[in-house]
Design a protein around this motif. Structure first.
Motif, PDB file in Angstrom:
ATOM      1  N   LYS A  59       0.821  -1.236   0.038  1.00  0.00           N
ATOM      2  CA  LYS A  59      -0.012  -0.063   0.076  1.00  0.00           C
ATOM      3  C   LYS A  59       0.838   1.371   0.108  1.00  0.00           C
ATOM      4  CE  LYS A  59      -3.189   1.313   3.368  1.00  0.00           C
ATOM      5  NZ  LYS A  59      -3.571   0.449   4.177  1.00  0.00           N
ATOM      6  N   GLU A  60       2.029   1.265   0.945  1.00  0.00           N
ATOM      7  CA  GLU A  60       2.570   2.461   1.020  1.00  0.00           C
ATOM      8  C   GLU A  60       3.801   2.494   0.184  1.00  0.00           C
ATOM      9  OE1 GLU A  60       1.514   4.732   3.207  1.00  0.00           O
ATOM     10  OE2 GLU A  60      -0.199   3.379   3.665  1.00  0.00           O
ATOM     11  N   TYR A  61       4.372   1.601  -0.087  1.00  0.00           N
ATOM     12  CA  TYR A  61       5.954   1.587  -0.865  1.00  0.00           C
ATOM     13  C   TYR A  61       5.898   1.185  -2.165  1.00  0.00           C
ATOM     14  CZ  TYR A  61       6.924   3.264   3.826  1.00  0.00           C
ATOM     15  OH  TYR A  61       7.140   3.789   4.862  1.00  0.00           O
ATOM     16  N   VAL A  62       5.329   0.051  -2.479  1.00  0.00           N
ATOM     17  CA  VAL A  62       5.293  -0.264  -3.917  1.00  0.00           C
ATOM     18  C   VAL A  62       4.932   0.652  -4.882  1.00  0.00           C
ATOM     19  CG1 VAL A  62       4.477  -2.250  -5.509  1.00  0.00           C
ATOM     20  CG2 VAL A  62       5.155  -2.862  -2.875  1.00  0.00           C
ATOM     21  N   PRO A  63       3.899   1.213  -4.735  1.00  0.00           N
ATOM     22  CA  PRO A  63       3.350   2.153  -5.927  1.00  0.00           C
ATOM     23  C   PRO A  63       4.417   3.219  -6.248  1.00  0.00           C
ATOM     24  CG  PRO A  63       1.471   2.311  -4.084  1.00  0.00           C
ATOM     25  CD  PRO A  63       2.807   1.363  -3.740  1.00  0.00           C
ATOM     26  N   THR A  64       5.271   3.574  -5.439  1.00  0.00           N
ATOM     27  CA  THR A  64       6.278   4.545  -5.736  1.00  0.00           C
ATOM     28  C   THR A  64       7.801   3.778  -6.172  1.00  0.00           C
ATOM     29  OG1 THR A  64       6.584   5.071  -3.357  1.00  0.00           O
ATOM     30  CG2 THR A  64       5.505   6.821  -4.806  1.00  0.00           C
ATOM     31  N   ILE A 145      -0.685   0.746  -8.638  1.00  0.00           N
ATOM     32  CA  ILE A 145       0.757   0.330  -8.865  1.00  0.00           C
ATOM     33  C   ILE A 145       1.062   0.283 -10.591  1.00  0.00           C
ATOM     34  CG2 ILE A 145       0.883  -1.049  -6.823  1.00  0.00           C
ATOM     35  CD1 ILE A 145       0.466  -3.710  -8.672  1.00  0.00           C
ATOM     36  N   SER A 146       0.310   1.138 -11.215  1.00  0.00           N
ATOM     37  CA  SER A 146       0.326   0.792 -12.537  1.00  0.00           C
ATOM     38  C   SER A 146       1.686   1.335 -12.958  1.00  0.00           C
ATOM     39  CB  SER A 146      -0.796   2.043 -13.186  1.00  0.00           C
ATOM     40  OG  SER A 146      -0.382   3.390 -12.709  1.00  0.00           O
ATOM     41  N   LEU A 149       3.975  -1.805 -13.095  1.00  0.00           N
ATOM     42  CA  LEU A 149       3.384  -3.001 -13.812  1.00  0.00           C
ATOM     43  C   LEU A 149       4.666  -3.623 -14.859  1.00  0.00           C
ATOM     44  CD1 LEU A 149      -0.283  -2.431 -14.887  1.00  0.00           C
ATOM     45  CD2 LEU A 149       0.520  -3.792 -13.032  1.00  0.00           C
ATOM     46  N   ARG A 150       5.547  -2.834 -15.507  1.00  0.00           N
ATOM     47  CA  ARG A 150       6.217  -3.549 -16.332  1.00  0.00           C
ATOM     48  C   ARG A 150       7.307  -4.037 -15.702  1.00  0.00           C
ATOM     49  NH1 ARG A 150       7.591  -1.381 -21.173  1.00  0.00           N
ATOM     50  NH2 ARG A 150       6.448   0.555 -21.115  1.00  0.00           N
ATOM     51  N   GLY A 151       7.788  -3.630 -14.464  1.00  0.00           N
ATOM     52  CA  GLY A 151       8.925  -4.591 -13.698  1.00  0.00           C
ATOM     53  C   GLY A 151       8.118  -5.996 -12.995  1.00  0.00           C
ATOM     54  N   LEU A 152       6.878  -5.720 -12.779  1.00  0.00           N
ATOM     55  CA  LEU A 152       6.122  -6.759 -12.278  1.00  0.00           C
ATOM     56  C   LEU A 152       6.207  -7.912 -13.430  1.00  0.00           C
ATOM     57  CD1 LEU A 152       4.388  -8.001  -9.984  1.00  0.00           C
ATOM     58  CD2 LEU A 152       2.348  -6.890 -10.992  1.00  0.00           C
ATOM     59  N   PHE A 153       5.566  -7.452 -14.465  1.00  0.00           N
ATOM     60  CA  PHE A 153       5.625  -8.333 -15.619  1.00  0.00           C
ATOM     61  C   PHE A 153       6.667  -9.172 -15.734  1.00  0.00           C
ATOM     62  CE2 PHE A 153       2.698  -9.561 -18.859  1.00  0.00           C
ATOM     63  CZ  PHE A 153       1.538  -9.044 -18.397  1.00  0.00           C
ATOM     64  N   ALA A 154       7.860  -8.373 -15.688  1.00  0.00           N
ATOM     65  CA  ALA A 154       9.005  -8.996 -15.907  1.00  0.00           C
ATOM     66  C   ALA A 154       9.477 -10.085 -15.277  1.00  0.00           C
ATOM     67  CB  ALA A 154      10.101  -8.056 -16.136  1.00  0.00           C
ATOM     68  N   GLN A 155       9.100  -9.882 -13.795  1.00  0.00           N
ATOM     69  CA  GLN A 155       9.484 -10.875 -12.881  1.00  0.00           C
ATOM     70  C   GLN A 155       8.433 -11.944 -13.026  1.00  0.00           C
ATOM     71  OE1 GLN A 155      11.678 -10.584 -10.168  1.00  0.00           O
ATOM     72  NE2 GLN A 155      11.611  -8.441  -9.381  1.00  0.00           N
ATOM     73  N   LEU A 156       7.290 -11.670 -13.381  1.00  0.00           N
ATOM     74  CA  LEU A 156       6.021 -12.758 -13.436  1.00  0.00           C
ATOM     75  C   LEU A 156       6.413 -13.823 -14.626  1.00  0.00           C
ATOM     76  CD1 LEU A 156       2.886 -10.974 -12.689  1.00  0.00           C
ATOM     77  CD2 LEU A 156       3.936 -12.691 -10.969  1.00  0.00           C
ATOM     78  N   MET A 210      -2.456  -1.752 -20.381  1.00  0.00           N
ATOM     79  CA  MET A 210      -2.462  -1.109 -19.359  1.00  0.00           C
ATOM     80  C   MET A 210      -1.105  -0.206 -19.118  1.00  0.00           C
ATOM     81  SD  MET A 210      -4.002  -1.959 -15.621  1.00  0.00           S
ATOM     82  CE  MET A 210      -4.285  -0.739 -14.308  1.00  0.00           C
ATOM     83  N   ILE A 211      -0.059  -1.069 -19.327  1.00  0.00           N
ATOM     84  CA  ILE A 211       1.335  -0.740 -19.026  1.00  0.00           C
ATOM     85  C   ILE A 211       1.805   0.646 -19.926  1.00  0.00           C
ATOM     86  CG2 ILE A 211       3.698  -1.221 -19.605  1.00  0.00           C
ATOM     87  CD1 ILE A 211       3.406  -4.039 -18.788  1.00  0.00           C
ATOM     88  N   GLN A 212       0.999   0.485 -21.116  1.00  0.00           N
ATOM     89  CA  GLN A 212       1.314   1.618 -21.961  1.00  0.00           C
ATOM     90  C   GLN A 212       0.268   2.633 -21.931  1.00  0.00           C
ATOM     91  OE1 GLN A 212       1.898  -1.010 -25.201  1.00  0.00           O
ATOM     92  NE2 GLN A 212       3.757  -1.573 -24.355  1.00  0.00           N
ATOM     93  N   ASP A 213      -0.765   2.545 -21.423  1.00  0.00           N
ATOM     94  CA  ASP A 213      -1.951   3.308 -21.299  1.00  0.00           C
ATOM     95  C   ASP A 213      -1.455   4.842 -20.683  1.00  0.00           C
ATOM     96  OD1 ASP A 213      -4.384   4.593 -21.594  1.00  0.00           O
ATOM     97  OD2 ASP A 213      -5.357   2.985 -20.469  1.00  0.00           O
ATOM     98  N   THR A 214      -1.914   5.801 -21.178  1.00  0.00           N
ATOM     99  CA  THR A 214      -1.672   7.244 -20.610  1.00  0.00           C
ATOM    100  C   THR A 214      -2.939   7.792 -20.363  1.00  0.00           C
ATOM    101  OG1 THR A 214      -0.932   8.212 -22.656  1.00  0.00           O
ATOM    102  CG2 THR A 214       0.538   7.479 -21.275  1.00  0.00           C
ATOM    103  N   SER A 215      -4.074   7.487 -20.841  1.00  0.00           N
ATOM    104  CA  SER A 215      -5.363   7.802 -20.778  1.00  0.00           C
ATOM    105  C   SER A 215      -5.898   8.277 -19.245  1.00  0.00           C
ATOM    106  CB  SER A 215      -6.461   7.177 -21.511  1.00  0.00           C
ATOM    107  OG  SER A 215      -6.681   5.898 -20.784  1.00  0.00           O
TER     108      SER A 215
END
Ligand code: FE2
Ligand code: FE2
Lengths: 264, 242
Positions: A59-64, A145-146, A149-156, A210-215
């Motif tokens: 909640k506190e740290y992953v988003p940043t 955590i948008s 997501l790129r980093g998360l995807f790489a790990q998954l 979502m990774i590329q979405d800027t809307s």
């Protein structure tokens, strides 16, 4: 529940583990049992110290700062635990050279499992929730955590033990939950598999979008996902998606291996 | 949705051997939250969790039985397709057995959805194989079709008995709500046991019917029955796993 008091069945169970990827468990459908203390595949309860640290960190740290040891460590310090908790948290994962650390893998696992449980916890038997609603709700859960997501995807999606033991089973479990807890028709034959593959596919492609979405508020991702689900479910397109999915996994794995090496 | 009504359906199938059973059933099997009276509240047992081995076993039971009943249904469909015009006197018998198989299959279909069991990945093969087996034997002769039924039901009867042995012996769970944690079997498992017992008895009736309709006079009897028994055993082994 002492497993050793259960020899005959354990033996017959062992004989089937040769098809591990197909292994599934019966879900009791009555309220005759005490509630489980842990939520599989996590090995601790939702009110354990591990859970507290991981959910606070999420909640506190992953988003940043993303999915890394720093996020966990800050959370450990916030809650006043000793830094040795780091190794307790990672205890159920084996270290791997492709991944950052066992504790980070646990953070990722916790992120997937807790959100999956959260998604369907208010649904009941006479549900009117649609599959699309559940899919969009799950995507919305990742908005905070948008940027990670790129980093998360790489790990998954790094091919290896974690991908086969956690990422893919969790993905299928999520698709299975979405179908079971929505008013979506379920099946007794091959459509059972193709529908799950199609839902997994819709989810993963929407996540990549979502990774590329800027809307604003990820409106484009939500539109993309709705459209994907409509096409897949209404036209029965899911019958053909098995092949598409295989290709997707393969291409994705190759790309991610390349990106892993370029980072080293 | 579907799930709750299906549960009741499987409950209806539990038929203890007693004239008073229907009376007892409303008290024992009725919806607990509605029927719970002054004393009933404390008596609802709370069992320990099923172990992983037990859950894996139940998963296999439902998958293999669903596949088996699907096969049975298609075998009879194949036989009826070939025989019903040339041998109209066999039609009622075959239709009766097929209707029972359809009911068996529907029951396991319902359990498969309710308990979130994965259907057999080989389902398309079971369909094709069973229809071919039904039509193939029926094309040899009505007796050969009956020999096929005899062989299939022999294996299925034994298979159901093996499951009943495990289900009755290995599912004694601790009732945490009782004073000295005495053991018992959850209603859910009991109802599965009753379902399988009922189906096993009906399969054995099919076996009798087949013998009464001259299955033993089929030529070549040994080849047909032994061959089909072998095929059924392999099918059961794979449907449990794949
Ligand atoms: Fe049957
Ligand atoms: Fe039968």
């Amino acid at each position: 529940m002492v497993m050793s008091s259960f020899t005959p069945l354990n033996k017959s169970l062992l004989r089937t583990t040769q098809f591990k990827c197909l292994r599934r468990l019966y879900h009791p459908a009555s309220n005759e049992y005490v509630n489980p203390t842990t939520i599989s595949p996590l090995t601790y309860s939702m009110d354990s110290i591990q859970s507290k640290i991981l959910s606070h960190s999420l909640k506190e740290y992953v988003p940043t700062s993303g999915f890394n040891e720093k996020s966990i460590l800050k959370s450990i310090n916030d809650l006043g635990y000793s830094s040795s908790m780091m190794s307790v948290i990672g205890a159920s994962n084996s270290p791997s050279f492709a991944h950052s650390s066992p504790a980070v893998l646990e953070l990722i696992k916790y992120n997937l499992v807790s959100k999956r449980i959260e998604l369907t916890k208010d649904t009941n038997d006479n549900t009117t929730t649609t599959l699309k609603e559940l899919l969009l709700k799950r995507l919305e859960m990742d908005i905070p955590i948008s940027s990670q997501l790129r980093g998360l995807f790489a790990q998954l999606a790094t091919p290896g033990k974690f991908m086969f033991d956690v990422s893919l089973p969790e993905l299928f479990q999520l698709a299975d939950d979405m179908i079971f807890f929505s008013n979506e028709k379920d099946h007794h034959d091959m459509a059972w598999y193709s529908k799950r593959l199609a839902v997994s596919m819709a989810y993963v492609t929407s996540k990549m979008f979502m990774i590329q979405d800027t809307s604003n508020n990820f409106q484009m991702t939500m539109d993309f996902a709705s459209d994907k689900v409509d096409r897949v479910m209404n036209l029965g397109e899911y019958y053909n998606n098995v092949e598409e999915y295989a290709w997707f996994t393969l291409m994705n794995s190759i790309n991610l291996v390349k990106s892993q090496f370029s980072r080293m | 949705m579907l799930r709750t009504s299906l549960y009741n359906q499987s409950q209806l199938l539990s038929r203890p051997f007693s004239v008073l059973a229907p009376l007892k059933a409303t008290v024992k099997n009725g919806n607990k939250s509605v029927k719970a009276g002054k004393h009933a509240e404390a008596k609802v047992p709370k069992y320990e969790q099923l172990s992983e081995a037990q859950r894996a076993y139940l998963d296999r039971v439902i998958r293999v039985d669903q596949a088996g009943e699907l096969g049975a249904n298609y075998i009879y469909a194949g036989q009826i397709f070939v025989l019903s015009r040339k041998y109209p006197h066999l039609r009622p018998t075959l239709n009766h057995m097929r209707d029972q198989e359809i009911h068996h299959h529907n029951t396991f279909n319902a359990l498969q959805i309710k308990n979130r069991v994965r259907p057999s990945l080989l389902t398309p093969f079971w369909k094709v194989g069973a229809i071919a087996m039904g039509m193939g034997t029926a094309m040899i002769s009505p007796e050969a079709a009956m020999a096929c039924t005899e062989a299939v039901e022999t294996v299925i009867g034994g298979h159901y008995n093996a499951q009943l042995r495990v289900l009755t012996n290995q599912f004694d769970l601790e009732d945490v709500s009782s004073p000295e944690n005495k053991k018992g079997t959850p209603q859910e498992v009991k109802s599965l046991i009753d379902t399988i017992k009922l189906f096993r008895d009906q399969e054995l009736e099919h076996l009798d019917t087949a013998i009464k309709h001259d299955s033993r006079r089929a030529v070549p009897y040994k080849v047909i029955t032994e061959g089909i028994k072998g095929i059924c055993k392999i099918a059961i082994w794979s449907a449990e796993r794949i």
